[in-house]
Design a protein around this motif. Structure first.
Motif, short mmCIF file in Angstrom:
data_model
loop_
_atom_site.label_atom_id
_atom_site.label_comp_id
_atom_site.label_asym_id
_atom_site.label_seq_id
_atom_site.Cartn_x
_atom_site.Cartn_y
_atom_site.Cartn_z
N VAL A 184 8.61 7.13 2.15
CA VAL A 184 7.50 6.22 2.44
C VAL A 184 7.55 5.02 1.49
CG1 VAL A 184 4.98 5.94 2.42
CG2 VAL A 184 6.00 7.99 3.43
N ARG A 185 7.78 5.30 0.21
CA ARG A 185 7.85 4.21 -0.79
C ARG A 185 9.02 3.26 -0.45
NH1 ARG A 185 6.84 6.69 -5.82
NH2 ARG A 185 4.73 5.89 -5.68
N LEU A 186 10.16 3.81 -0.07
CA LEU A 186 11.31 2.98 0.32
C LEU A 186 10.95 2.11 1.52
CD1 LEU A 186 14.28 2.15 0.07
CD2 LEU A 186 14.84 4.13 1.52
N GLY A 187 10.31 2.71 2.51
CA GLY A 187 9.87 1.93 3.67
C GLY A 187 8.90 0.83 3.29
N GLY A 188 8.03 1.13 2.33
CA GLY A 188 7.09 0.13 1.85
C GLY A 188 7.79 -1.04 1.17
N VAL A 189 8.81 -0.74 0.38
CA VAL A 189 9.58 -1.80 -0.28
C VAL A 189 10.26 -2.67 0.78
CG1 VAL A 189 11.61 -2.24 -1.73
CG2 VAL A 189 9.92 -0.54 -2.44
N VAL A 190 10.86 -2.04 1.78
CA VAL A 190 11.52 -2.80 2.85
C VAL A 190 10.52 -3.70 3.55
CG1 VAL A 190 12.64 -2.59 5.12
CG2 VAL A 190 13.39 -1.14 3.20
N GLN A 191 9.37 -3.14 3.93
CA GLN A 191 8.35 -3.93 4.61
C GLN A 191 7.89 -5.12 3.77
OE1 GLN A 191 5.04 -2.04 6.97
NE2 GLN A 191 5.73 -0.29 5.74
N ALA A 192 7.55 -4.84 2.51
CA ALA A 192 7.01 -5.89 1.66
C ALA A 192 8.04 -7.00 1.40
CB ALA A 192 6.52 -5.29 0.34
N LEU A 193 9.25 -6.62 1.03
CA LEU A 193 10.27 -7.63 0.74
C LEU A 193 10.68 -8.41 1.98
CD1 LEU A 193 12.51 -5.81 -1.90
CD2 LEU A 193 10.70 -7.51 -2.27
N ALA A 194 10.87 -7.71 3.09
CA ALA A 194 11.24 -8.40 4.33
C ALA A 194 10.09 -9.30 4.80
CB ALA A 194 11.61 -7.39 5.42
N GLY A 195 8.87 -8.83 4.65
CA GLY A 195 7.71 -9.66 5.01
C GLY A 195 7.64 -10.92 4.18
N ILE A 196 7.86 -10.79 2.87
CA ILE A 196 7.87 -11.96 1.98
C ILE A 196 8.99 -12.91 2.37
CG2 ILE A 196 8.31 -12.71 -0.40
CD1 ILE A 196 6.79 -10.10 -1.26
N ALA A 253 0.84 -1.21 0.00
CA ALA A 253 0.00 0.00 0.00
C ALA A 253 0.86 1.25 0.00
CB ALA A 253 -0.93 -0.01 1.21
N GLN A 254 1.98 1.24 0.74
CA GLN A 254 2.85 2.40 0.78
C GLN A 254 3.61 2.60 -0.53
OE1 GLN A 254 5.14 1.71 4.34
NE2 GLN A 254 3.67 2.83 5.58
N VAL A 255 3.92 1.53 -1.21
CA VAL A 255 4.57 1.64 -2.52
C VAL A 255 3.59 2.23 -3.54
CG1 VAL A 255 5.54 0.32 -4.45
CG2 VAL A 255 6.27 -0.17 -2.12
N ILE A 256 2.36 1.79 -3.50
CA ILE A 256 1.34 2.23 -4.47
C ILE A 256 0.90 3.67 -4.21
CG2 ILE A 256 -1.03 1.84 -5.24
CD1 ILE A 256 -0.47 -1.19 -4.77
N ALA A 257 0.67 4.02 -2.93
CA ALA A 257 0.15 5.35 -2.59
C ALA A 257 0.95 5.96 -1.44
CB ALA A 257 -1.33 5.24 -2.22
N PRO A 258 2.19 6.37 -1.69
CA PRO A 258 3.03 6.90 -0.61
C PRO A 258 2.60 8.27 -0.11
CG PRO A 258 4.14 7.15 -2.70
CD PRO A 258 2.90 6.34 -2.97
N HIS A 259 1.86 9.01 -0.91
CA HIS A 259 1.48 10.37 -0.50
C HIS A 259 0.59 10.38 0.73
CE1 HIS A 259 3.02 11.10 -4.54
NE2 HIS A 259 3.27 12.32 -4.10
N ARG A 260 -0.24 9.34 0.89
CA ARG A 260 -1.14 9.29 2.04
C ARG A 260 -0.36 9.31 3.35
NH1 ARG A 260 -3.12 3.98 2.73
NH2 ARG A 260 -2.11 3.94 4.73
N ASP A 261 0.64 8.44 3.46
CA ASP A 261 1.42 8.39 4.70
C ASP A 261 2.35 9.58 4.84
OD1 ASP A 261 0.15 6.12 5.51
OD2 ASP A 261 1.77 4.75 5.05
N ALA A 262 2.84 10.12 3.73
CA ALA A 262 3.69 11.31 3.79
C ALA A 262 2.88 12.51 4.30
CB ALA A 262 4.28 11.61 2.42
#
Length: 107
Positions: free
Chosen positions: A34-46, A9-18
Motif C-alpha cells: 500500500v505504501r509503495l502504491g501511495g508513493v507511485v500515486q503521489a510522485l506520478a500525480g506531482i 494518505a497511503q504513505v502515512i497510514a498504509p494499514h487502513r487500506d491493507a
C-alpha cells in the motif's frame, strides 16, 4: 491533486487500506505494498501536475488504477445491494480516471 492526496494518505497510514483489502479477501495487499502504491500515486500525480514526463507518469497512474480497480472494487462479488452499488460507482469512477490518465499519457 487526487492522486497526490490519496497517495500521501497511503504513505502515512498504509494499514487502513491493507486492512480494507483483507476484508475484501485481497490477500496479497500488505502495508508495504500500500505504501509503495501511495508513493507511485503521489510522485506520478506531482509529475503530471508539473508537466514532468507526463507520458510516463500518466501511464503509471493508469496501470495503478487498473490494478486497484480490479482488485478493490469487485462490485460483481458484493452480495449486499448497497455495497454492490457503492463498489460499482467506485469502479466506474476509476474507469473514467483510467481513461483520463490514458488521454494525458498520449497527449
Amino acid at each position: 491533486m487526487l492522486f497526490v492526496l490519496a497517495g500521501t494518505a497511503q504513505v502515512i497510514a498504509p494499514h487502513r487500506d491493507a486492512e480494507l483489502a483483507a476484508v475484501r479477501r485481497v490477500r496479497f495487499v500488505t502495508p508495504g505494498l500500500v505504501r509503495l502504491g501511495g508513493v507511485v500515486q503521489a510522485l506520478a500525480g506531482i509529475a503530471v501536475i508539473l508537466g514532468i514526463r507526463t507520458t510516463v507518469a500518466a501511464g503509471m497512474l493508469a496501470v495503478f488504477l487498473v490494478v486497484a480497480t480490479l482488485t478493490m472494487h469487485r462490485f460483481w462479488a458484493a452480495e449486499d445491494p448497497a455495497e454492490r452499488a457503492s463498489e460499482q460507482a467506485h469502479f466506474l469512477k476509476n474507469v473514467a480516471l483510467i481513461g483520463g490518465a490514458l488521454v494525458v499519457s498520449v497527449a
